[in-house]
Design a protein around this motif. Structure first.
Motif, PDB file in Angstrom:
ATOM      1  N   UNK A 352       0.822  -1.226   0.000  1.00 50.75           N
ATOM      2  CA  UNK A 352       0.000   0.000   0.000  1.00 50.75           C
ATOM      3  C   UNK A 352       0.849   1.266   0.000  1.00 50.75           C
ATOM      4  N   UNK A 353       2.112   1.161   0.411  1.00 55.44           N
ATOM      5  CA  UNK A 353       2.958   2.361   0.436  1.00 55.44           C
ATOM      6  C   UNK A 353       3.181   2.918  -0.963  1.00 55.44           C
ATOM      7  N   UNK A 354       3.121   2.052  -1.982  1.00 50.98           N
ATOM      8  CA  UNK A 354       3.333   2.495  -3.361  1.00 50.98           C
ATOM      9  C   UNK A 354       2.023   2.798  -4.078  1.00 50.98           C
ATOM     10  N   UNK A 355       0.910   2.511  -3.424  1.00 46.75           N
ATOM     11  CA  UNK A 355      -0.393   2.663  -4.067  1.00 46.75           C
ATOM     12  C   UNK A 355      -1.047   3.955  -3.597  1.00 46.75           C
ATOM     13  N   UNK A 356      -0.921   4.987  -4.363  1.00 44.29           N
ATOM     14  CA  UNK A 356      -1.593   6.239  -4.058  1.00 44.29           C
ATOM     15  C   UNK A 356      -3.089   6.096  -4.359  1.00 44.29           C
ATOM     16  N   UNK A 357      -3.945   6.878  -3.686  1.00 44.47           N
ATOM     17  CA  UNK A 357      -5.384   6.803  -3.986  1.00 44.47           C
ATOM     18  C   UNK A 357      -5.654   6.994  -5.468  1.00 44.47           C
ATOM     19  N   UNK A 358      -6.422   6.078  -6.037  1.00 47.92           N
ATOM     20  CA  UNK A 358      -6.732   6.112  -7.451  1.00 47.92           C
ATOM     21  C   UNK A 358      -5.818   5.276  -8.300  1.00 47.92           C
ATOM     22  N   UNK A 359      -4.696   4.804  -7.755  1.00 48.49           N
ATOM     23  CA  UNK A 359      -3.761   3.995  -8.537  1.00 48.49           C
ATOM     24  C   UNK A 359      -4.380   2.643  -8.863  1.00 48.49           C
ATOM     25  N   UNK A 360      -4.212   2.169 -10.121  1.00 51.26           N
ATOM     26  CA  UNK A 360      -4.698   0.829 -10.450  1.00 51.26           C
ATOM     27  C   UNK A 360      -3.860  -0.225  -9.720  1.00 51.26           C
ATOM     28  N   UNK A 361      -4.523  -1.284  -9.308  1.00 49.95           N
ATOM     29  CA  UNK A 361      -3.858  -2.297  -8.500  1.00 49.95           C
ATOM     30  C   UNK A 361      -3.865  -3.641  -9.208  1.00 49.95           C
ATOM     31  N   UNK A 362      -2.766  -4.339  -9.067  1.00 45.81           N
ATOM     32  CA  UNK A 362      -2.675  -5.729  -9.487  1.00 45.81           C
ATOM     33  C   UNK A 362      -2.714  -6.556  -8.200  1.00 45.81           C
ATOM     34  N   UNK A 363      -3.870  -7.125  -7.925  1.00 44.62           N
ATOM     35  CA  UNK A 363      -4.151  -7.685  -6.599  1.00 44.62           C
ATOM     36  C   UNK A 363      -3.887  -9.187  -6.577  1.00 44.62           C
ATOM     37  N   UNK A 364      -3.154  -9.608  -5.559  1.00 41.98           N
ATOM     38  CA  UNK A 364      -2.987 -11.025  -5.246  1.00 41.98           C
ATOM     39  C   UNK A 364      -3.672 -11.290  -3.911  1.00 41.98           C
ATOM     40  N   UNK A 365      -4.713 -12.115  -3.913  1.00 37.32           N
ATOM     41  CA  UNK A 365      -5.459 -12.403  -2.694  1.00 37.32           C
ATOM     42  C   UNK A 365      -4.698 -13.430  -1.844  1.00 37.32           C
ATOM     43  N   UNK A 366      -4.635 -13.178  -0.582  1.00 39.46           N
ATOM     44  CA  UNK A 366      -3.940 -14.069   0.353  1.00 39.46           C
ATOM     45  C   UNK A 366      -4.819 -14.303   1.567  1.00 39.46           C
ATOM     46  N   UNK A 367      -4.391 -15.236   2.424  1.00 39.49           N
ATOM     47  CA  UNK A 367      -5.097 -15.535   3.668  1.00 39.49           C
ATOM     48  C   UNK A 367      -4.183 -15.393   4.863  1.00 39.49           C
ATOM     49  N   UNK A 368      -4.710 -15.726   6.022  1.00 41.88           N
ATOM     50  CA  UNK A 368      -3.916 -15.590   7.247  1.00 41.88           C
ATOM     51  C   UNK A 368      -2.688 -16.477   7.225  1.00 41.88           C
ATOM     52  N   UNK A 369      -2.815 -17.668   6.666  1.00 44.98           N
ATOM     53  CA  UNK A 369      -1.670 -18.577   6.631  1.00 44.98           C
ATOM     54  C   UNK A 369      -0.520 -18.010   5.810  1.00 44.98           C
TER      55      UNK A 369
END
Length: 377
Positions: A352-369
């Motif tokens: 999130x430090x590199x993701x400014x508001x409005x920035x497009x995201x390439x999301x990788x979903x993860x879990x607690x493990x």
């Protein structure tokens, strides 16, 4: 170069710059790779942590009951000792002489009493026969009483002398561990004032911690008395490991400290393997209320700035959206969010430090493990 050539060159440069600008404007912004996870919702007990220091339940300064030089040391610093175990021996010569002198005085007084007692018995027979005046009998009986008082006084001195002789052997009053700063053989000790060594109890030990006024009020308003939340306390050691033995609240101070405004407490923990050592720092964990359907996010997803807290969530078009949140208590490495999120939100945990508001995201979903974060229980 003529004027016509200059004009043509200028137009050409403008076309090049304009073209480059259009190409740059038309290039889509680069996606920011992030890891995110769904906001969790579950019923969870709320725990409260307090910084504590491990102390001995009892620290007993060992003082000799008699004065003299230390003749022998019977233990070493750091040894584990038992109640009644001899620790030091004070020079006995003076006390042996005192016992012998007291014994002689008792024997002499008892001999005198024996003689006077025979006179009393003889005078009693003569008085019964009317052969002597009763005054002689009375005088003899009075002498016998005086000598008996002397015998009693000398016997008391003898008892005290024997006690002093016994006290030349200094024993431990409790089970525990003796400190390393004990005195050495040959040093002189003053009865009742010189601390020869200190013995600290090791099982159980206590953890001293403080609760703020607001924390105390929170527990009280929830209806949780110390008898409720103080029964099953956990202890987290400085390396992050959990101590395997549960503890219980042992002492609560009579009031708040004037300087800090905190309420001092002590919790007791069994220490059969002597892992806990006085002076160690730890965290005492107490279970408070239970939150129904609480919303939880990893603590690492929470950002703070200028006294405010917020998280970055994945928007409907996979863009970064900053949301202010109101935080509740911590649950292990998770954080209760009281306001600002819903169960449908996906929270950015890493990147999130590199993701400014409005920035497009390439999301990788993860879990607690994937984060090695223990699930709240």
């Amino acid at each position: 170069m003529n004027q016509k050539s200059i004009i043509c060159l200028t137009i050409l440069l403008l076309l090049v710059v304009t073209g480059c600008g259009k190409q740059q404007a038309s290039r889509p912004p680069q996606e920011v790779a992030v890891k995110a996870m769904q906001v969790m919702q579950q019923t969870t007990p709320v725990t409260y942590e307090f910084v504590g220091e491990i102390v001995a339940k009892d620290e007993v300064p060992i003082k000799a009951q008699v004065s003299g030089s230390i003749a022998r040391k019977l233990v070493k610093g750091g040894d584990t000792v038992r109640a009644g175990q001899p620790l030091f021996e004070i020079d006995q010569r003076k006390y042996l002489a005192t016992v012998a002198d007291a014994q002689a005085q008792v024997a002499q007084a008892q001999a005198s009493l024996s003689n006077v007692s025979r006179d009393v018995r003889r005078y009693q027979k003569l008085a019964d026969q009317g052969a002597i005046a009763n005054q002689m009998l009375d005088t003899s009986e009075s002498q016998a009483e005086q000598i008996q008082a002397q015998v009693n006084a000398y016997q008391a001195k003898l008892d005290q002398a024997r006690n002093d002789l016994n006290d030349t052997l200094v024993v431990s009053p409790v089970d525990g561990k003796i400190g390393v700063n004990e005195l050495s053989a040959g040093q002189y000790v003053q009865a009742g004032s010189t601390v020869i060594a200190t013995v600290s109890t090791v099982d159980p030990v206590q953890v001293r911690f403080s609760m703020s006024e607001n924390e105390y009020l929170k527990f009280a308003r929830m209806g949780n008395s110390p008898d409720d939340w103080g029964k099953n306390l956990k202890l987290i050691l400085s390396d992050g490991s959990e101590y395997p033995v549960a503890g219980h609240l042992d002492q609560i101070d009579r009031g708040l400290a004037n300087q800090t405004g905190t309420l001092a407490m002590k919790a007791s923990f069994d220490n059969p393997n002597q892992l806990l050592v006085p002076g160690m720092f730890s965290r005492v964990v107490a279970v408070g209320e239970t939150r129904q359907d609480a919303l939880l996010v990893p603590q690492r997803a929470v950002q703070e700035m200028l006294g405010k807290t917020f998280v970055t969530v994945v928007g409907s078009n996979s863009e970064a959206v900053s949301k202010p949140v109101k935080l509740g208590p911590k649950i292990g490495n998770l954080q209760i969010v009281e306001e600002g999120l819903t169960i449908q939100d996906v929270v950015v945990v890493e990147g999130f430090a590199k993701a400014q508001p409005g920035s497009p995201l390439k999301v990788t979903m993860i879990g607690l493990n994937d984060l090695a974060i223990p699930v709240a229980k």
